[in-house]
Write a protein that holds these residues in place. Structure first.
Motif, PDB file in Angstrom:
ATOM      1  N   ILE A  21       0.657  -1.231  -0.276  1.00 24.58           N
ATOM      2  CA  ILE A  21       0.189  -0.373  -0.156  1.00 24.58           C
ATOM      3  C   ILE A  21       0.872   1.201  -0.011  1.00 24.58           C
ATOM      4  CG2 ILE A  21      -1.506   1.456   1.407  1.00 24.58           C
ATOM      5  CD1 ILE A  21      -2.411  -1.575   2.886  1.00 24.58           C
ATOM      6  N   PHE A  22       1.339   2.231  -0.958  1.00 24.65           N
ATOM      7  CA  PHE A  22       1.478   2.980  -1.082  1.00 24.65           C
ATOM      8  C   PHE A  22       1.287   4.277  -0.772  1.00 24.65           C
ATOM      9  CE2 PHE A  22       3.583   6.281  -3.983  1.00 24.65           C
ATOM     10  CZ  PHE A  22       5.114   6.119  -3.500  1.00 24.65           C
ATOM     11  N   ALA A  23       1.640   4.858   0.699  1.00 26.21           N
ATOM     12  CA  ALA A  23       0.791   5.644   0.594  1.00 26.21           C
ATOM     13  C   ALA A  23       0.912   7.159   0.789  1.00 26.21           C
ATOM     14  CB  ALA A  23       1.301   5.825   2.545  1.00 26.21           C
ATOM     15  N   GLU A  24       2.058   6.978   0.304  1.00 24.00           N
ATOM     16  CA  GLU A  24       2.409   8.971  -0.091  1.00 24.00           C
ATOM     17  C   GLU A  24       0.818   9.657  -1.200  1.00 24.00           C
ATOM     18  OE1 GLU A  24       5.034  10.663  -3.380  1.00 24.00           O
ATOM     19  OE2 GLU A  24       6.168   9.600  -1.115  1.00 24.00           O
TER      20      GLU A  24
ATOM     21  N   LEU B  46      -7.305   1.217   3.255  1.00 24.12           N
ATOM     22  CA  LEU B  46      -6.762  -0.106   2.043  1.00 24.12           C
ATOM     23  C   LEU B  46      -6.007  -0.556   3.475  1.00 24.12           C
ATOM     24  CD1 LEU B  46      -5.304   2.040  -0.381  1.00 24.12           C
ATOM     25  CD2 LEU B  46      -7.082   0.128  -0.622  1.00 24.12           C
ATOM     26  N   ALA B  47      -5.428  -0.719   4.679  1.00 27.10           N
ATOM     27  CA  ALA B  47      -4.959  -1.339   5.661  1.00 27.10           C
ATOM     28  C   ALA B  47      -6.043  -2.566   6.033  1.00 27.10           C
ATOM     29  CB  ALA B  47      -4.099  -0.832   6.616  1.00 27.10           C
ATOM     30  N   GLU B  48      -7.190  -2.208   6.468  1.00 34.04           N
ATOM     31  CA  GLU B  48      -7.676  -2.967   7.418  1.00 34.04           C
ATOM     32  C   GLU B  48      -8.705  -3.840   6.118  1.00 34.04           C
ATOM     33  OE1 GLU B  48     -11.008   0.302   7.954  1.00 34.04           O
ATOM     34  OE2 GLU B  48     -11.008  -0.264  10.594  1.00 34.04           O
ATOM     35  N   THR B  49      -8.491  -3.705   4.659  1.00 33.44           N
ATOM     36  CA  THR B  49      -8.762  -4.849   3.783  1.00 33.44           C
ATOM     37  C   THR B  49      -7.725  -5.682   3.456  1.00 33.44           C
ATOM     38  OG1 THR B  49      -9.958  -2.492   2.584  1.00 33.44           O
ATOM     39  CG2 THR B  49      -9.340  -5.064   1.268  1.00 33.44           C
ATOM     40  N   ALA B  50      -6.573  -4.766   3.543  1.00 30.96           N
ATOM     41  CA  ALA B  50      -5.264  -5.602   3.755  1.00 30.96           C
ATOM     42  C   ALA B  50      -5.207  -6.741   4.391  1.00 30.96           C
ATOM     43  CB  ALA B  50      -3.687  -5.396   3.639  1.00 30.96           C
ATOM     44  N   LEU B  51      -5.761  -6.752   5.195  1.00 30.25           N
ATOM     45  CA  LEU B  51      -5.960  -7.465   7.015  1.00 30.25           C
ATOM     46  C   LEU B  51      -6.946  -8.495   7.051  1.00 30.25           C
ATOM     47  CD1 LEU B  51      -4.978  -4.988   9.960  1.00 30.25           C
ATOM     48  CD2 LEU B  51      -3.414  -6.453   9.045  1.00 30.25           C
TER      49      LEU B  51
ATOM     50  N   ALA C 181      -0.440  -5.870   6.281  1.00 36.60           N
ATOM     51  CA  ALA C 181      -0.512  -5.393   5.427  1.00 36.60           C
ATOM     52  C   ALA C 181       0.723  -4.732   5.247  1.00 36.60           C
ATOM     53  CB  ALA C 181      -1.586  -4.150   6.453  1.00 36.60           C
ATOM     54  N   LEU C 182       1.391  -3.825   4.254  1.00 35.04           N
ATOM     55  CA  LEU C 182       2.635  -3.687   3.767  1.00 35.04           C
ATOM     56  C   LEU C 182       2.109  -2.436   3.596  1.00 35.04           C
ATOM     57  CD1 LEU C 182       5.659  -5.011   4.386  1.00 35.04           C
ATOM     58  CD2 LEU C 182       5.324  -5.391   1.912  1.00 35.04           C
ATOM     59  N   LEU C 183       2.913  -1.201   4.102  1.00 35.44           N
ATOM     60  CA  LEU C 183       2.363  -0.619   4.013  1.00 35.44           C
ATOM     61  C   LEU C 183       4.145   0.433   3.112  1.00 35.44           C
ATOM     62  CD1 LEU C 183       0.057  -0.607   6.726  1.00 35.44           C
ATOM     63  CD2 LEU C 183      -0.361   1.585   5.159  1.00 35.44           C
ATOM     64  N   THR C 184       3.707   0.972   2.370  1.00 32.33           N
ATOM     65  CA  THR C 184       6.152   1.844   1.872  1.00 32.33           C
ATOM     66  C   THR C 184       4.840   3.952   1.972  1.00 32.33           C
ATOM     67  OG1 THR C 184       5.071   1.785  -0.503  1.00 32.33           O
ATOM     68  CG2 THR C 184       5.947   0.396   1.214  1.00 32.33           C
TER      69      THR C 184
ATOM     70  N   ARG D  77       4.601  -2.875   8.550  1.00 30.68           N
ATOM     71  CA  ARG D  77       3.778  -3.890   8.353  1.00 30.68           C
ATOM     72  C   ARG D  77       2.805  -4.692   9.457  1.00 30.68           C
ATOM     73  NH1 ARG D  77       5.692  -9.341   9.881  1.00 30.68           N
ATOM     74  NH2 ARG D  77       5.469 -10.808   8.474  1.00 30.68           N
ATOM     75  N   VAL D  78       2.142  -4.489   9.217  1.00 28.82           N
ATOM     76  CA  VAL D  78       1.184  -5.217  10.163  1.00 28.82           C
ATOM     77  C   VAL D  78       0.836  -6.012  10.191  1.00 28.82           C
ATOM     78  CG1 VAL D  78      -1.247  -4.398  11.110  1.00 28.82           C
ATOM     79  CG2 VAL D  78      -0.022  -2.068  10.326  1.00 28.82           C
ATOM     80  N   THR D  79       0.338  -7.609  11.207  1.00 25.49           N
ATOM     81  CA  THR D  79      -0.129  -8.642  11.085  1.00 25.49           C
ATOM     82  C   THR D  79      -1.697  -9.059  12.246  1.00 25.49           C
ATOM     83  OG1 THR D  79       2.220  -9.079  12.336  1.00 25.49           O
ATOM     84  CG2 THR D  79       2.492  -9.342  10.075  1.00 25.49           C
ATOM     85  N   THR D  80      -1.815  -9.394  12.235  1.00 19.23           N
ATOM     86  CA  THR D  80      -2.846 -10.619  13.047  1.00 19.23           C
ATOM     87  C   THR D  80      -2.700 -12.060  13.682  1.00 19.23           C
ATOM     88  OG1 THR D  80      -4.320 -10.714  11.182  1.00 19.23           O
ATOM     89  CG2 THR D  80      -3.866  -8.617  12.330  1.00 19.23           C
TER      90      THR D  80
END
Length: 252
Positions: A47-50, A60-65, A71-74, A105-108
């Motif tokens: 997920i490109f946050a810029e 988008l992070a919620e959807t990824a999780l 979720a991996l965000l840059t 990086r967010v993991t559950t």
């Protein structure tokens, strides 16, 4: 399909997760998230946050999780991260957040913990190269590769590089991150039989000091190496991960 519909009906599967299974991606107001990229390509969607608002990053992070368990965000700014962290603390308190510079990086508990029998070596020329190297490293960590990193070994004092040669030669693939004239990947590639991925960094003075000199130097290397775009830590990490996966498969 019937099993998916029944799972949605009994509440064991969310409509978002069902859409991901059926279509491969999920469409939200913030954009479309490719939930099956990891299975299809071997690398999850980053997920490109810029350029995005904090609410878009969170969505988008919620959807990824919800669809992949992680979720991996840059290129995450401080304000975006603070908003994301506060939201996750409230909605997904069990989530684990790993932040390194501008990469998150967010993991559950529902996410897999992959493990690859392969080592990715990462080297930086100087401290300024750290955030780009962090981006590459977190991609490799997410894939389950072992990462061996050494920082600040630029060629201005070549002994710093030579002192680390044994570590470089033991790695299965190397990511070498450098700005200014970008000499470090070329030097290392001439001393090891390990695949080297060069990452030019947008640092330096004056003419071509925005990473263009480093990019040109790596592209003109007389030793064999691969080169990604300026500051493209994610791409370097993804390429190294694909090599690490192939090595892991061969060792199995």
């Amino acid at each position: 399909m019937r099993e998916l519909l029944e799972a949605v009906a009994d509440g064991s599967l969310s409509p978002t997760a069902a859409e991901a299974e059926l279509r491969g991606y999920v469409t939200e107001e913030a954009g479309r998230f490719d939930a099956t990229r990891d299975r299809r390509r071997g690398i999850p969607e980053g997920i490109f946050a810029e350029g995005k608002s904090a609410s878009q990053v969170i969505a988008l992070a919620e959807t990824a999780l919800e669809t992949t368990g992680r979720a991996l965000l840059t290129r995450v700014s401080d304000s975006q991260f603070n908003a994301l962290e506060a939201h996750l603390d409230e909605t997904v308190p069990e989530a684990t957040i790993d932040r390194r510079s501008t990469t998150v990086r967010v993991t559950t508990s529902s996410s897999d913990s992959p493990s690859l029998d392969a080592t990715v070596g990462i080297a930086t020329g100087g401290t300024v190269d750290g955030p780009v190297a962090d981006e590459a490293e977190l991609v490799c960590v997410d894939a389950g590769a072992t990462v061996d990193r050494v920082d600040d070994i630029g060629v201005a004092a070549l002994s710093r590089t030579l002192d680390q040669l044994d570590r470089f030669r033991e790695a299965d693939v190397l990511i070498v991150v450098a700005g200014r004239e970008g000499a470090l990947p070329t030097v290392i590639a001439g001393l090891v039989d390990t695949p080297v991925i060069g990452v030019p960094v947008s640092s330096g003075y004056g003419h071509a000091g925005n990473g263009e000199a480093a990019l040109a130097g790596m592209l003109q290397s007389c030793t064999v190496l691969s080169v990604v775009n300026i500051d493209a830590g994610f791409v370097a990490g993804a390429q190294a991960t694909l090599i690490a996966r192939a090595i892991d498969t061969a060792r199995d």
